[in-house]
Structures are given as C-alpha cells and as structure tokens.
Design an enzyme around this catalytic site. Structure first.
Site, PDB file in Angstrom:
ATOM      1  N   GLU A 130     108.142  12.283  47.613  1.00 41.46           N
ATOM      2  CA  GLU A 130     107.841  11.074  48.398  1.00 41.46           C
ATOM      3  C   GLU A 130     109.010  10.576  49.243  1.00 41.46           C
ATOM      4  OE1 GLU A 130     105.870   7.975  46.232  1.00 41.46           O
ATOM      5  OE2 GLU A 130     104.320   9.320  45.473  1.00 41.46           O
ATOM      6  N   GLU A 241     100.190  14.580  41.653  1.00 45.45           N
ATOM      7  CA  GLU A 241     100.014  13.361  40.848  1.00 45.45           C
ATOM      8  C   GLU A 241      98.695  12.708  41.203  1.00 45.45           C
ATOM      9  OE1 GLU A 241     102.886  10.151  40.571  1.00 45.45           O
ATOM     10  OE2 GLU A 241     104.546  11.570  40.866  1.00 45.45           O
TER      11      GLU A 241
END
Length: 444
Positions: A130, A241
């Site tokens: 991220e 995720e």
C-alpha cells in the site's frame, strides 16, 4: 530411473500449478508491541492447517522478512519449515533505503542458513504494501503515513532481483501489494510493468460512502476486481487481504458480526479459494486482553482450530465476476478510493507500537522510534508499524522507516472474484496430467 524422473516431474508440476490459500500474519502479538518468536508462528500455522471445516490454509503472507528492527531473518521462516507452510514473503518498502537493505540482508541470510528447506516453500515476494496509496491525494488527506513513489518501488524491485541473482530464489515471483485505486491510476504503470503479479487489499466493510451492506459486499468486491484486471492487463492478480469483521463498530451499512463474517466468507472466500491465490484477513487479531475495533479474527481471542463460524464451502453456492480471468482475480481499494480511512500517527524515542485503536471509519496508531513493527508490518531501521490488531485489514497499517513512522491505511475496499472457468480449466489440466502420468507409469 525413468520412474524416479517421472515422479519428480509430477511433483514439480503439482507445485508449480498450486493455488495458494492462507492468512496474513503480523510481526507482533495482539498487543502490537511484543515481537513474535518462532513458537508463536508455529502455533498459528499449525492452527490454520487444522481448522475445522476447511483445512486448506497452508500458506502465510508476511509483511516483512526481518525479525523486529534487526537484519536477521524473521522467526516465521523456521516456523514455516517446521510446519511445511508456504510463504508469501514481504519487504517493507516505505522505510527508506536502509530498511530495504536490511530486508535484503535478512532474506540472503535465510537462503544461506536454511537452504532449499526454506526456498522450496516460497510462494512469492511482495516488495511493499500500500505504499502507492499512501502517497496518493486520498492517502495524504487521510494522514495515512509514509509511502513510496513508483520510481522508488521499481528501484527496490531491481535491487532485489540483483541481490537474488545466482541464489535459489533468483526466479522468485515478485509482486507489489496495493489498493485497487492505486492499480487503476495510470501514474503507477511503471510498477505494473516491473512486477510478475499484483496483490490487492480490499474491504467492502470500509466503503462507507457507498451502499456497503453485507448483501452488497460481493458486488463491490467483484466490481473492484474487474477494474483492477482491466488496468493491469495480463498480469496475475492475487487477493492479498480481504475479510469482514466479527465484531466492532458499524461502518455505514456494514455491521460487524459473526453471521455477516460468515456470509462474506461464503460469498467471497468460497468463490476464490482454490482458484485464486488468496490470503484472508485474518486468523486471529485479538487476545484475552486486547480486542481491536473492528476485529477480523475468525477464531476469536483464543487460538483454536474451532472457528467462530462454519468455514466449509462444500454446500455453498458461489458466483464470480464474469470478467474474471483464468490467471487471477482480485482487486481492492483503500481509503484511496475515498471509502473509510486510517489514521494518524506519532513517532518518537525508542520502542514499539504503544497503542492501536481502530474506529469505524478511522484508526489511530501511536508508534515510536526504533521498536519492532506492529502487528503485521515491520518498519525500517528505527521504526514501528501496525497492521493487525486495529489495523492493516481495514484501518491502520503502518509503517516504518528511518526514525519516523506512519500508518498505512487499511481501509481497503472490494476485492476479487475468480472465474468458474479458471477453476474448471485448472481441474481439467490436473486430471489430464494425472491421466498421462498413469499411462506412462503403466507402460513402464
């Protein structure tokens, strides 16, 4: 001799065609401070393999490859060898060059120390998590912490490839994990070009500016996956995720509960397990004294092979996005898409994460200097981060680097789906392979 050769070939083909299925594992215990040791990882890996109703969780995604703030290999590696759990290794990429160098040193040490007993278990390597989201306008507005730009990520990938040349991991599959909004952003094309696969973190629960009831979750997930696949072309997409909280605060129309966590598991998990490389968030993110808000752990506060809800997929009717590709499916979005958000952070002194609390749409992570990383992420040389109890999966995940630290938003959004045709094609290939193998063996 021919039999031995054929058996080796069959084993090789089986491994290369495997679809990985596992959980995300943080670097610290639920308190966000205590760095895990080998026995902690072994207990988690053993539990994941023995879950009642679904024992196929034999892979583990890590956020770092180094132990705490050192340049030594993470204790999850010998634990994985002991439990025969495959590893999606991770390098923290928002901590600067020094942190990246420590990650490389740790991996090189693991290769020389454990040899093929380790390298044969490596499913892939993610350079960063991220990082691109955190430097985006949305990430900056959300105060999501330190990130890294595309040129930096590409440079790190090149450095890692160079460092692994001539080792048993010279051909390891390298990717980067980010939100789907990062992947559809054309300014990040260089990263797409540099990787073998892209990983997506996605949580419809956090899409609190949209209609995000549990009934809408699969649609949000599939939509983001389709956009990601369109943006990355033929690159393989991994689900790195996703999950739904079993407890915690309501996020717009998304209500955490064991019943809704099971509904999401059935609709999204069962549609992708065995078809797309999938790492669920999460096995456990709480303890008898610490329960994050929201909490995503499917086994509750006590590590147990008996989950909070039925994990079996045999009686579940699943549907997948019609735009899924046979090579992969997944997508995700984070606060980058404007859906909930993570976080504020402060760093100083020395020590680890002091506290992590996640709220409904925000989370706060207070971390300090040279401590070990948080529950899921490890920082650079003098950093701290948190991704698990109160983070990563939807609310703070954080970071690393230098002498400061910053939380990475975990408020990810929808993620993936895989095509039924991919599953049937895979099954047909295996059946054909086994048939051919049996024929040859009979001839011998």
């Amino acid at each position: 001799m021919h039999s031995a050769t054929l058996l080796a070939l069959a084993a090789s083909l089986s491994i290369s065609s495997a679809v990985y299925q596992g959980f995300n594992y943080g670097a610290t215990l639920a308190d966000g401070v205590t760095v895990k040791v080998q026995s902690d990882y072994e207990s988690e890996f053993s539990t994941a393999k023995g879950l009642v109703g679904n024992s196929g969780f034999t892979s583990a995604r890590l956020y770092t490859t180094r132990q705490g703030a050192t340049s030594d290999p993470i204790a999850a590696i010998p634990a994985a060898i002991a439990q025969q759990t495959s590893l999606l290794l991770g390098f923290w990429a928002s901590g600067g060059q020094e942190a990246l160098t420590d990650e490389i040193t740790a991996l090189q040490s693991a290769i020389s120390t454990y040899g093929t007993s380790f390298t044969n278990l490596v499913a892939g390597l993610s350079i960063g998590s991220e990082d691109l989201y955190r430097i985006s306008p949305m990430g900056v507005a959300a105060k999501s912490g330190i990130g890294a730009d595309p040129d930096t990520i590409v440079s790190y990938i090149q450095q890692v490839k160079s460092a692994l040349a001539g080792t048993a991991l010279s051909g390891v599959s390298i990717g980067h994990v980010d939100t789907w909004t990062a992947w559809v952003n054309g300014s990040n094309q260089a990263v797409i070009d540099a990787v073998d696969w892209v990983g997506v973190d996605a949580y419809p629960y956090f899409q609190n500016t949209m209609s995000n009831s549990i009934q809408a979750s699969q649609g949000l997930f599939n939509d983001a996956m389709s956009q990601t696949q369109a943006a990355v072309g033929g690159k393989e997409v991994w689900i790195t995720e996703t999950g739904f909280p079993v407890s915690g605060s309501t996020s717009n129309l998304a209500v955490p509960s064991i019943e809704n966590a099971k509904a999401y598991w059935d609709a999204v998990g069962c549609a992708n397990f065995g078809v797309v490389n999938t790492y669920w968030y999460t096995l456990s993110d709480s303890s008898s004294s610490v329960t994050p808000d929201p909490s995503f752990g499917i086994v509750g506060s006590t590590l147990s092979t008996t989950p909070l809800f039925d994990l079996s997929c045999s009686n579940v009717t699943t549907t997948t996005s019609s735009s899924s590709s046979s090579s992969s499916s997944s997508s995700g979005s984070s606060s980058a898409s404007g859906f909930s958000t993570a976080t504020s952070v402060s760093a100083s002194g020395s020590g680890g994460v002091l506290s992590t609390t996640a709220g409904s749409p925000t989370a706060t992570t207070t971390a300090s200097g040279s401590g070990a990383a948080g529950n899921g992420t490890v920082g650079g040389s003098g950093s701290a981060g948190s991704t698990g109890s109160g983070s990563g999966s939807g609310s703070s995940s954080t970071s690393a680097g230098g002498s400061a630290t910053g939380p990475a938003s975990g408020s990810s959004t929808p993620i993936t789906s895989a095509s039924a045709s991919a599953g049937s094609a895979f099954s047909s290939s295996i059946i054909a392979l086994l048939g051919a193998f049996a024929f040859v063996m009979a001839a011998l």
